[in-house]
Design a protein around this motif. Structure first.
Motif, PDB file in Angstrom:
ATOM      1  N   GLU A 108     -32.877 146.762  95.640  1.00 21.91           N
ATOM      2  CA  GLU A 108     -31.641 146.645  94.849  1.00 21.91           C
ATOM      3  C   GLU A 108     -31.799 145.807  93.574  1.00 21.91           C
ATOM      4  O   GLU A 108     -30.998 145.917  92.652  1.00 21.91           O
ATOM      5  CB  GLU A 108     -30.498 146.095  95.705  1.00 21.91           C
ATOM      6  N   ASN A 109     -32.863 145.002  93.539  1.00 29.13           N
ATOM      7  CA  ASN A 109     -33.071 144.133  92.368  1.00 29.13           C
ATOM      8  C   ASN A 109     -33.783 144.825  91.214  1.00 29.13           C
ATOM      9  O   ASN A 109     -33.883 144.258  90.126  1.00 29.13           O
ATOM     10  CB  ASN A 109     -33.964 142.949  92.762  1.00 29.13           C
ATOM     11  N   ASP A 112     -32.063 145.290  87.756  1.00 31.76           N
ATOM     12  CA  ASP A 112     -31.731 143.977  87.210  1.00 31.76           C
ATOM     13  C   ASP A 112     -32.982 143.298  86.615  1.00 31.76           C
ATOM     14  O   ASP A 112     -32.947 142.754  85.504  1.00 31.76           O
ATOM     15  CB  ASP A 112     -31.153 143.146  88.364  1.00 31.76           C
ATOM     16  N   LYS A 113     -34.090 143.365  87.344  1.00 33.25           N
ATOM     17  CA  LYS A 113     -35.333 142.716  86.865  1.00 33.25           C
ATOM     18  C   LYS A 113     -35.901 143.457  85.648  1.00 33.25           C
ATOM     19  O   LYS A 113     -36.443 142.840  84.728  1.00 33.25           O
ATOM     20  CB  LYS A 113     -36.383 142.637  87.983  1.00 33.25           C
ATOM     21  N   ASN A 147     -36.573 137.437  93.983  1.00 35.82           N
ATOM     22  CA  ASN A 147     -35.732 136.324  93.498  1.00 35.82           C
ATOM     23  C   ASN A 147     -36.370 134.974  93.803  1.00 35.82           C
ATOM     24  O   ASN A 147     -35.796 134.141  94.513  1.00 35.82           O
ATOM     25  CB  ASN A 147     -34.340 136.358  94.148  1.00 35.82           C
TER      26      ASN A 147
END
Ligand code: ATP
Length: 301
Positions: A108-109, A112-113, A147
């Motif tokens: 899910e990241n 975003d990254k 994260n």
């Protein structure tokens, strides 16, 4: 203050070579640390030890106040210590999906990254079409997928062009602003000066300085002096060397650089020179750059 990493009396020998010699320092949450030193000063070895890829000879280090094993602690660390390997024929997104699978972290990241490293628009392009700077940015994105509390980078701008260097530095600062602690190794003084809040200066595996970058720069300052055209530079150098507030005098192009023992003004030095019948054409006080501080440190050791 929360301690992320604490290193105590670390030693590493490769046969007769002492790569790391009695190194101790702490990393506190929220800061940007630079390990600064010339090639062969032990930066990569230090990073290798704390990441469990190089065995230490003696000493100790503990992550997160020793609250977990190194193995578990490293799950909260993101690191790039070698040029990363991605599949050339896969896109950025596909490469990161694969890494999520291997590391067992959520996908899910990913978007975003990719946005953090400014690659979101290019996420469907194959890795082989990327510039070196984009490849390095993808590596940073991959190190951020879990994260991490801390991001560790070894020479993050090596081999990049000025534009690529600028972009990586901006991204590192942005990541730090988001609350991630950063530890980077660099042989570039201006890189550490531009990005880092704290610096650990190494030479031949030994620590020469550990502290805030601004404190290191804001020492007693230096005064640039140039002899008047009709007076002798030799007399000026002798007078400067005899002055009790002078720590050192070095020539840089046509200027003499006076390192000060105490924080005195240019006017004070001017008065001393005047009293000794020495006229100058130029006399300016300024703060030394990190480079000058670094050279001064290494000269005195
Ligand atoms: P660079 O930026 O050039 O990698 P560095 O500051 O990261 O420099 P290290 O790579 O840690 O320094 O090297 C420190 C010293 O240890 C050097 O003298 C190097 O030659 C030596 N060294 C590093 N790795 C090994 C190894 N695997 N075997 C033998 N000597 C090594």
């Amino acid at each position: 203050m929360e301690t992320i990493l604490s290193i105590k009396n670390l030693h590493k020998n490769y046969g007769k070579i002492q790569a790391v010699n009695d190194l101790s320092f702490d990393i506190q949450k929220g800061n940007i640390y630079g390990i600064l030193g010339p090639n062969g000063s032990g930066k990569s070895t230090t990073l290798g030890i704390i990441l469990n890829v190089v065995n230490k000879t003696s000493g100790s280090f503990s992550w997160f106040n020793g609250t977990s094993t190194t193995h578990d602690a490293l799950k909260k660390v993101g690191a790039i210590i070698e040029r990363p390997n991605f599949y050339p024929y896969m896109t950025a997104t596909q490469n990161l999906e694969l890494i999520c699978k291997i590391k067992g972290v959520s996908r899910e990241n990913i978007d975003d990254k990719l946005k953090t490293v400014n690659l979101y628009e290019r996420r469907h392009d194959k890795f082989q079409t990327y510039s070196l700077g984009m490849k390095q940015r993808l590596a940073i994105a991959s190190a951020l997928l879990n994260n991490p509390e801390i991001l560790i980078l070894d020479e993050p701008t090596n081999g990049l062009d000025p534009q690529g260097i600028h972009e990586i530095r901006k991204i590192i600062k942005k990541i730090a602003q988001g609350g991630t602690t950063i530890l980077l190794a660099s042989h570039l003084l201006d890189e550490v000066e531009k990005i880092c809040t704290h610096v650990i200066v190494l030479r031949k595996g030994e620590k020469l300085y550990n502290g805030r970058v601004d404190t290191m720069i804001a020492s007693n300052g230096i005064i640039e002096v140039k002899a008047a055209e009709d007076s002798s530079e030799e007399n000026l150098i002798n007078a400067l060397k005899n002055y009790h507030e002078t720590a050192s005098v070095n020539k840089e192009d046509d200027l003499l650089i006076v390192q000060l023992e105490n924080d005195i003004s240019a006017a004070t030095l001017n008065r001393y020179l005047f009293e000794n019948n020495i006229a100058v054409a130029h006399l300016v006080k300024r703060k030394p750059s990190l480079e000058e501080q670094f050279l001064d440190l290494t000269r005195n050791n």
